[in-house]
Write a protein that holds these residues in place. Structure first.
Motif, PDB file in Angstrom:
ATOM      1  N   ALA A   1       1.675   9.562  -5.733  1.00 43.33           N
ATOM      2  CA  ALA A   1       2.247  10.888  -5.527  1.00 43.33           C
ATOM      3  C   ALA A   1       3.208  11.235  -6.655  1.00 43.33           C
ATOM      4  CB  ALA A   1       2.962  10.941  -4.170  1.00 43.33           C
ATOM      5  N   ALA A   2       3.987  10.234  -7.108  1.00 41.80           N
ATOM      6  CA  ALA A   2       4.988  10.500  -8.133  1.00 41.80           C
ATOM      7  C   ALA A   2       4.344  10.756  -9.494  1.00 41.80           C
ATOM      8  CB  ALA A   2       5.964   9.322  -8.221  1.00 41.80           C
TER       9      ALA A   2
ATOM     10  N   PHE B   1     -12.303   0.810   7.678  1.00 39.77           N
ATOM     11  CA  PHE B   1     -12.856   2.165   7.697  1.00 39.77           C
ATOM     12  C   PHE B   1     -14.378   2.159   7.679  1.00 39.77           C
ATOM     13  CE2 PHE B   1     -13.354   1.884   3.172  1.00 39.77           C
ATOM     14  CZ  PHE B   1     -12.201   1.274   2.720  1.00 39.77           C
TER      15      PHE B   1
ATOM     16  N   MET C   1       0.932   4.349  -2.664  1.00 39.30           N
ATOM     17  CA  MET C   1       0.863   5.758  -2.273  1.00 39.30           C
ATOM     18  C   MET C   1       1.995   6.567  -2.913  1.00 39.30           C
ATOM     19  SD  MET C   1      -0.206   4.943   1.561  1.00 39.30           S
ATOM     20  CE  MET C   1      -0.098   6.215   2.539  1.00 39.30           C
ATOM     21  N   ILE C   2       3.209   6.010  -2.858  1.00 41.99           N
ATOM     22  CA  ILE C   2       4.352   6.744  -3.417  1.00 41.99           C
ATOM     23  C   ILE C   2       4.209   6.868  -4.934  1.00 41.99           C
ATOM     24  CG2 ILE C   2       6.847   6.774  -3.651  1.00 41.99           C
ATOM     25  CD1 ILE C   2       6.984   5.144  -1.068  1.00 41.99           C
ATOM     26  N   LEU C   3       3.769   5.780  -5.587  1.00 45.52           N
ATOM     27  CA  LEU C   3       3.585   5.822  -7.043  1.00 45.52           C
ATOM     28  C   LEU C   3       2.567   6.881  -7.437  1.00 45.52           C
ATOM     29  CD1 LEU C   3       3.413   2.217  -8.526  1.00 45.52           C
ATOM     30  CD2 LEU C   3       4.765   4.121  -9.346  1.00 45.52           C
TER      31      LEU C   3
ATOM     32  N   SER D   1     -10.453   2.361  -2.128  1.00 46.02           N
ATOM     33  CA  SER D   1     -11.243   3.085  -1.135  1.00 46.02           C
ATOM     34  C   SER D   1     -10.386   3.416   0.090  1.00 46.02           C
ATOM     35  CB  SER D   1     -12.481   2.297  -0.741  1.00 46.02           C
ATOM     36  OG  SER D   1     -12.184   0.952  -0.616  1.00 46.02           O
ATOM     37  N   PHE D   2      -9.426   2.547   0.380  1.00 52.10           N
ATOM     38  CA  PHE D   2      -8.459   2.814   1.447  1.00 52.10           C
ATOM     39  C   PHE D   2      -7.743   4.143   1.189  1.00 52.10           C
ATOM     40  CE2 PHE D   2      -4.206   2.407   3.175  1.00 52.10           C
ATOM     41  CZ  PHE D   2      -4.356   1.709   4.361  1.00 52.10           C
TER      42      PHE D   2
ATOM     43  N   GLU E   1       1.191  14.429 -10.529  1.00 54.65           N
ATOM     44  CA  GLU E   1       1.485  15.750 -11.076  1.00 54.65           C
ATOM     45  C   GLU E   1       1.785  15.684 -12.576  1.00 54.65           C
ATOM     46  OE1 GLU E   1       1.468  18.754  -9.518  1.00 54.65           O
ATOM     47  OE2 GLU E   1       0.598  17.739  -7.782  1.00 54.65           O
TER      48      GLU E   1
ATOM     49  N   THR F   1       9.298  12.660  -7.507  1.00 53.43           N
ATOM     50  CA  THR F   1       7.961  13.221  -7.370  1.00 53.43           C
ATOM     51  C   THR F   1       8.022  14.734  -7.482  1.00 53.43           C
ATOM     52  OG1 THR F   1       7.390  11.443  -5.889  1.00 53.43           O
ATOM     53  CG2 THR F   1       5.965  13.340  -5.847  1.00 53.43           C
TER      54      THR F   1
ATOM     55  N   PHE G   1     -10.145   7.042   1.340  1.00 51.97           N
ATOM     56  CA  PHE G   1     -10.535   7.328   2.718  1.00 51.97           C
ATOM     57  C   PHE G   1      -9.477   8.186   3.401  1.00 51.97           C
ATOM     58  CE2 PHE G   1     -10.853   6.507   7.253  1.00 51.97           C
ATOM     59  CZ  PHE G   1     -12.209   6.580   7.471  1.00 51.97           C
ATOM     60  N   LEU G   2      -8.205   7.943   3.101  1.00 53.16           N
ATOM     61  CA  LEU G   2      -7.126   8.714   3.704  1.00 53.16           C
ATOM     62  C   LEU G   2      -6.937  10.065   3.021  1.00 53.16           C
ATOM     63  CD1 LEU G   2      -4.467   5.933   4.253  1.00 53.16           C
ATOM     64  CD2 LEU G   2      -5.731   7.152   6.000  1.00 53.16           C
ATOM     65  N   GLY G   3      -7.706  10.313   1.946  1.00 52.89           N
ATOM     66  CA  GLY G   3      -7.579  11.575   1.238  1.00 52.89           C
ATOM     67  C   GLY G   3      -6.462  11.587   0.220  1.00 52.89           C
ATOM     68  N   LEU G   4      -5.870  10.411  -0.050  1.00 56.26           N
ATOM     69  CA  LEU G   4      -4.794  10.352  -1.039  1.00 56.26           C
ATOM     70  C   LEU G   4      -5.315   9.932  -2.396  1.00 56.26           C
ATOM     71  CD1 LEU G   4      -2.215   8.467   1.184  1.00 56.26           C
ATOM     72  CD2 LEU G   4      -2.165  10.873   0.593  1.00 56.26           C
TER      73      LEU G   4
ATOM     74  N   ILE H   1       0.835  -1.203   0.000  1.00 49.92           N
ATOM     75  CA  ILE H   1       0.000   0.000   0.000  1.00 49.92           C
ATOM     76  C   ILE H   1       0.870   1.253   0.000  1.00 49.92           C
ATOM     77  CG2 ILE H   1      -0.293   0.299   2.500  1.00 49.92           C
ATOM     78  CD1 ILE H   1      -3.169   0.370   0.032  1.00 49.92           C
ATOM     79  N   LEU H   2       2.043   1.139   0.645  1.00 50.95           N
ATOM     80  CA  LEU H   2       2.985   2.255   0.657  1.00 50.95           C
ATOM     81  C   LEU H   2       3.455   2.589  -0.745  1.00 50.95           C
ATOM     82  CD1 LEU H   2       5.571   1.913   3.471  1.00 50.95           C
ATOM     83  CD2 LEU H   2       4.614   3.981   2.520  1.00 50.95           C
ATOM     84  N   PHE H   3       3.743   1.511  -1.497  1.00 46.89           N
ATOM     85  CA  PHE H   3       4.239   1.747  -2.837  1.00 46.89           C
ATOM     86  C   PHE H   3       3.191   2.355  -3.727  1.00 46.89           C
ATOM     87  CE2 PHE H   3       8.174   0.208  -1.946  1.00 46.89           C
ATOM     88  CZ  PHE H   3       8.967   0.645  -2.982  1.00 46.89           C
TER      89      PHE H   3
END
Lengths: 328, 306
Positions: free
Chosen positions: A148-149, B144, A144-146, A260-261, A152, B30, A264-267, A140-142
């Motif tokens: 974000a990367a 959640f 998130m990072i992907l 949805s995870f 933009e 990023t 839910f976190l707004g990411l 899940i971390l990856f």
């Protein structure tokens, strides 16, 4: 040899027949088909004034708002948006992301697993070690990072298209593209989830290919001059189809959960677009003992849990029918 | 045993190195840097700020600076929380996640093994069917959704437990149950399938033949074998639970390690993110190793191949 003479009578019944007898799986399939149809059709039929924001915020379900006199079957949220429309368009996004993300991971995983299993030897060893390393990565971390990367870059790309459309005076197209920008995160999420979720599929497919490639029909096909790629496509892929279908059904809920995870976190998805995760985030924020706005939480929660339950039932049913040895 | 441990230690270092490399490079390519604000900062100030954290120059230069710092056991300084070392921040937040995760782990493994064994022993009765339906239901309800509903029912409506806060045991119960719920289901399903296989085996028939009741036979002989696949699942689960859950921490407003992940990604706090990822991977590797060692202790037939 008598053992070899009677395979037809002891052959396992066809997987589809086993599935047809599984009533829970069939109900689940019906529910999912119905929900998809409703999520696609109903938002198109709703009157236009329900689709935007309005001054009527927090209208309880089944009541008309004082200001606009519009009937809100499932109530409205803080911005006066109709919850029925939000929940159904959220279903579109969540189910769509789940399906397309799972399909991408299916494509990558199947190809990777087939090559690894069929090549065998050192190539197989290296490819499977790589999968093991990737599996110990926090998934899940990856994602998130992907996200974000990539986000933009995609936004810039969409802006580029909008400017190009404006420069040519295609106003409608430019408006459509700027509407699309709210969904840019969806695009990024689909790609990121697809890129991360293929590992299980690759391992399952490889295991099957290892068994299949020793079969006589594969040897025969190779003896007749079929290329490796031809063997994979003509002979192995058809034999893998039911396993792939089974694990597709089990990957979809995993991708929906991830989406949805993140939302839910707004990411994940951004307003004004909605998914079940972002709706649940809004719902969880208004829980308080004084004045409970339960409809913001209950409706997306019910719909999402029911869909995940149906997908899991269907996936379990398919697995019992086509891959009985695997268990959990 | 020793060559096995050495080999595992070597491959673990490689795994952690790969993970940290991917994380750092992705975080640095990023768009948006750690010091971006709404205010306009002059290029010179920005450059000086980045240089202070070794975040200037090309990505590969930054990467080598970071890796050499890691090799000296230095996790760096947070770019967001000024003057806080990453190790200090982790030390402050990890205990909360550890406590919550440990409680959730105990709940998930005990309840899961108990329910799974019960379902297997009462196969095809209403107990089995309702336990397995319950398991599928709790897998299908993400935390959640269950979190807000648990708060609404047990804290707001019944008033049995506090809504939020952190520190006392009663404040830990709801988040721990919420975190454990899907894993109870996974453990129970694994345990049921595994025990069903074992119940068919010859040594259990012998145990019954010598006069043990079904419960005695299962408790003394079957559980020990049937629990092996469950243990494989419990190792990574422990690492996963102990490093904090972003969702449960955000629903119950707990300041733990899970929120570090979310916040450091959003703030582009690359050193804090890297530190959290390293801790996560180390726990994961450690618990997997732990599982392998426990395996050999429980099942004498398994040898660890170096």
């Amino acid at each position: 040899m008598p053992e070899a003479a009677a395979p037809a009578s002891i052959a396992r019944p066809d997987g589809w027949q086993i599935l047809k007898r599984n009533r829970a799986a069939l109900i689940a399939l019906g529910f999912l088909a119905g929900l998809s149809l409703i999520a696609i059709v109903v938002p198109m039929l709703l009157p236009e004034e329900l689709k935007g924001t309005s001054s009527a915020s927090f209208v309880p379900p089944l009541q008309r708002s004082v200001e606009t006199h519009a009937l809100h079957l499932l109530g409205t949220d803080v911005n006066g948006q109709d919850m029925l429309y939000r929940v159904l368009s959220g279903a579109r996004v969540s189910l769509g992301v789940g399906l397309i993300g799972a399909l991408i991971s299916l494509g990558i995983g199947t190809l990777y697993g087939m090559i690894s299993g069929y090549a065998g030897g050192r190539i197989d060893g290296v490819m499977m070690r790589t999968v093991e390393v990737l599996q110990s990565v926090p998934r899940i971390l990856f994602i998130m990072i992907l996200i974000a990367a990539l986000d933009e870059y995609v936004k810039e790309w969409i802006d580029g298209w909008r400017l190009a459309a404006e420069a040519r005076n295609w106003i409608d197209l430019a408006a459509n593209i700027s509407e699309l920008k709210a969904y840019s995160k969806v695009l990024v999420m689909i790609v990121s989830l697809g890129l991360v979720e293929w590992l299980t599929m690759a391992r399952i497919v490889r295991g099957q290919v290892l068994v299949l490639r020793e079969m006589t029909f594969v040897t025969a096909s190779r003896a007749m001059g079929q290329s490796s790629w031809g063997v994979l496509r003509r002979h192995l892929l058809p034999n893998l189809s039911t396993i792939i279908l089974t694990y597709l059904t089990l990957t979809i809920p995993a991708v929906i959960l991830d989406e949805s995870f993140l939302s839910f976190l707004g990411l994940g998805i951004e307003d004004p677009a909605a998914s079940w995760g972002s709706l649940l985030k809004d719902g969880a924020q208004v829980i308080n003992p004084l004045e409970s706005k339960w409809w913001l939480l209950v409706f997306p929660a019910l719909l999402m849990s029911a869909s995940l339950l149906a997908l899991n039932f269907l996936g379990d049913g398919l697995r019992d029918a086509f891959d009985p040895k695997s268990g959990d | 045993m020793l060559p096995f441990l050495l080999r595992r230690a070597f491959s673990s270092v490689i795994v952690i190195f790969c993970v940290i490399s991917i994380t750092f490079v992705l975080a640095r390519i990023t768009k948006g840097g750690p010091f971006d604000t709404d205010k306009v900062i002059s290029d010179q100030v920005m450059k000086a700020k980045l240089a202070r954290y070794h975040l200037d120059g090309t990505v590969s230069q930054q990467y080598f600076a970071y890796v050499s710092a890691i090799a000296h056991f230095d996790l760096g300084v947070s770019t967001r929380y000024r003057d806080w070392r990453v190790s200090e921040l982790l030390r402050q937040k990890m205990p909360n996640s550890f406590a919550l995760g440990a409680l959730a782990f105990v709940i998930a493994s005990c309840a899961g093994v108990f329910l799974g064994s019960l379902a297997a022993m009462k196969k095809d009765t209403w107990i089995d069917r309702s336990a397995m339906f319950g398991a599928l239901l709790s897998i299908s309800i993400p935390s959640f959704i269950s979190g807000p509903f648990l708060i609404a029912i047990f804290a707001l409506w019944l008033g049995w437990l506090p809504v939020g806060g952190w520190g006392t045991v009663s404040q830990m119960i709801l988040p721990a149950i919420c975190l454990a719920a899907p894993y109870i289901a996974y453990v129970a399903r694994l345990m049921r399938n595994s025990l069903l296989d074992v119940l068919k085996s010859d040594f259990l028939r012998t145990a019954r033949a010598k006069g043990l009741t079904e419960t005695q036979a299962v408790a003394r002989h079957a559980i020990k074998v049937a629990i092996l696949p469950v243990i494989t699942f419990l190792g990574p689960l422990a690492a996963h639970l102990l490093t904090g859950s972003m969702i449960v921490e955000s629903v119950f407003n707990i300041s733990g390690a899970g929120m570090i992940f979310v916040n450091s990604i959003q703030n582009r706090d690359v050193f804090l993110l890297g530190g959290a990822v390293i801790v996560y991977c180390m726990l994961l590797v450690l618990f997997n190793l732990f599982v392998d060692v426990i395996y050999t202790l429980l099942d004498k037939r398994i040898k660890l191949y170096a």
